[in-house]
Design an enzyme around this catalytic site. Structure first.
Site, PDB file in Angstrom:
ATOM      1  N   TRP A 148      22.988 -60.053  24.020  1.00  0.00           N
ATOM      2  CA  TRP A 148      23.337 -59.881  22.614  1.00  0.00           C
ATOM      3  C   TRP A 148      22.106 -59.500  21.808  1.00  0.00           C
ATOM      4  O   TRP A 148      22.200 -58.778  20.820  1.00  0.00           O
ATOM      5  CB  TRP A 148      23.985 -61.142  22.052  1.00  0.00           C
ATOM      6  CG  TRP A 148      24.264 -61.020  20.582  1.00  0.00           C
ATOM      7  CD1 TRP A 148      23.715 -61.740  19.557  1.00  0.00           C
ATOM      8  CD2 TRP A 148      25.144 -60.069  19.950  1.00  0.00           C
ATOM      9  NE1 TRP A 148      24.189 -61.300  18.341  1.00  0.00           N
ATOM     10  CE2 TRP A 148      25.063 -60.277  18.555  1.00  0.00           C
ATOM     11  CE3 TRP A 148      25.975 -59.063  20.432  1.00  0.00           C
ATOM     12  CZ2 TRP A 148      25.789 -59.520  17.641  1.00  0.00           C
ATOM     13  CZ3 TRP A 148      26.698 -58.301  19.521  1.00  0.00           C
ATOM     14  CH2 TRP A 148      26.599 -58.539  18.147  1.00  0.00           C
ATOM     15  N   TYR A 193      20.671 -64.730  12.330  1.00  0.00           N
ATOM     16  CA  TYR A 193      22.016 -64.484  12.843  1.00  0.00           C
ATOM     17  C   TYR A 193      22.705 -65.821  13.150  1.00  0.00           C
ATOM     18  O   TYR A 193      23.869 -66.031  12.780  1.00  0.00           O
ATOM     19  CB  TYR A 193      21.949 -63.608  14.090  1.00  0.00           C
ATOM     20  CG  TYR A 193      23.266 -63.450  14.800  1.00  0.00           C
ATOM     21  CD1 TYR A 193      24.266 -62.642  14.266  1.00  0.00           C
ATOM     22  CD2 TYR A 193      23.511 -64.113  15.993  1.00  0.00           C
ATOM     23  CE1 TYR A 193      25.489 -62.506  14.907  1.00  0.00           C
ATOM     24  CE2 TYR A 193      24.725 -63.981  16.643  1.00  0.00           C
ATOM     25  CZ  TYR A 193      25.713 -63.178  16.099  1.00  0.00           C
ATOM     26  OH  TYR A 193      26.919 -63.058  16.745  1.00  0.00           O
ATOM     27  N   GLU A 213      30.730 -56.783  21.344  1.00  0.00           N
ATOM     28  CA  GLU A 213      30.738 -57.661  22.518  1.00  0.00           C
ATOM     29  C   GLU A 213      31.070 -56.854  23.769  1.00  0.00           C
ATOM     30  O   GLU A 213      30.554 -57.132  24.848  1.00  0.00           O
ATOM     31  CB  GLU A 213      31.728 -58.805  22.336  1.00  0.00           C
ATOM     32  CG  GLU A 213      31.310 -59.849  21.309  1.00  0.00           C
ATOM     33  CD  GLU A 213      30.064 -60.632  21.700  1.00  0.00           C
ATOM     34  OE1 GLU A 213      29.618 -60.537  22.860  1.00  0.00           O
ATOM     35  OE2 GLU A 213      29.529 -61.348  20.832  1.00  0.00           O
TER      36      GLU A 213
END
Length: 202
Positions: free
Chosen positions: A56, A26, A48
């Protein structure tokens, strides 16, 4: 060097991605590289919002489930969701089952459609908030900036939910509106080159 780690390939990377190969992918392939695709922008601002109060990492592990649940974050389709969809999603163990965040995503899809009509695309709106003036500080990055505060205020004025300034700054970091790779991270220069070559929508 606390903000960096050296991976098995010998390259320095931002320390936050050290926990898992998926996190490294990522970091290497997505985070900090400019995005103009409206679905990806909508997906990220929504995810988010789901991350609020969580990590996250938790959201990344569930991202494919979120995509399935919210029709690939096609905001035209999500805007048509109703109460029955909210109840269905509250039973979906593959996502974060938070009524307020689910309802906010549906609300935000409708707001995204309005924004598309006004600006031509979400990208044209979001890229007016590019934070080129906000250089990364060697000691770390802030949780929010003056630009993310303005973006948050603008979105809230337009009726968006779960878009506080910290959420907006995380969105800006991920979508390449700023380059917050550590200066000594192997991907800092790559992200900066991608940003330099990127032509913002107009």
């Amino acid at each position: 060097m606390d903000h960096l780690f050296t991976a098995e390939d010998g390259l320095n990377r931002c320390a936050w991605c050290a926990r898992d190969p998926e996190y490294i992918r990522y970091h290497d392939e997505e985070w900090g590289y400019p995005v103009a695709d409206d679905r990806r922008l909508f997906e990220k601002i929504c995810l988010e919002g789901f991350q609020s109060g969580l990590s996250w990492w938790t959201i990344l592990q569930k991202r494919e489930n979120f995509r399935a649940a919210f029709k690939g974050f096609d905001f035209h389709a999500v805007a048509l969701f109703g109460q029955a969809d909210i109840e269905r999603l509250l039973q979906d163990k593959g996502i974060v089952r938070h009524r307020g965040k689910i309802a906010a995503t549906i609300n935000n899809a409708a707001r995204a459609r309005e924004m598309e009509q006004e600006f031509g695309s979400l990208a044209q709106f979001f890229w007016t908030y590019e934070g080129r003036e906000e250089a990364r500080h060697i000691e770390g990055v802030p949780a929010m900036t003056e630009t993310s505060k303005r973006l948050s205020k603008d979105l809230k004025k337009r009726g968006w939910k779960f878009v506080g300034p910290t959420t907006c700054y995380a969105f800006m970091q991920a979508m390449g509106l700023v380059n917050d790779h550590h200066p000594d991270c192997a991907h800092h220069a790559k992200a900066e080159a991608a940003r330099a070559a990127f032509v913002p929508p107009c």
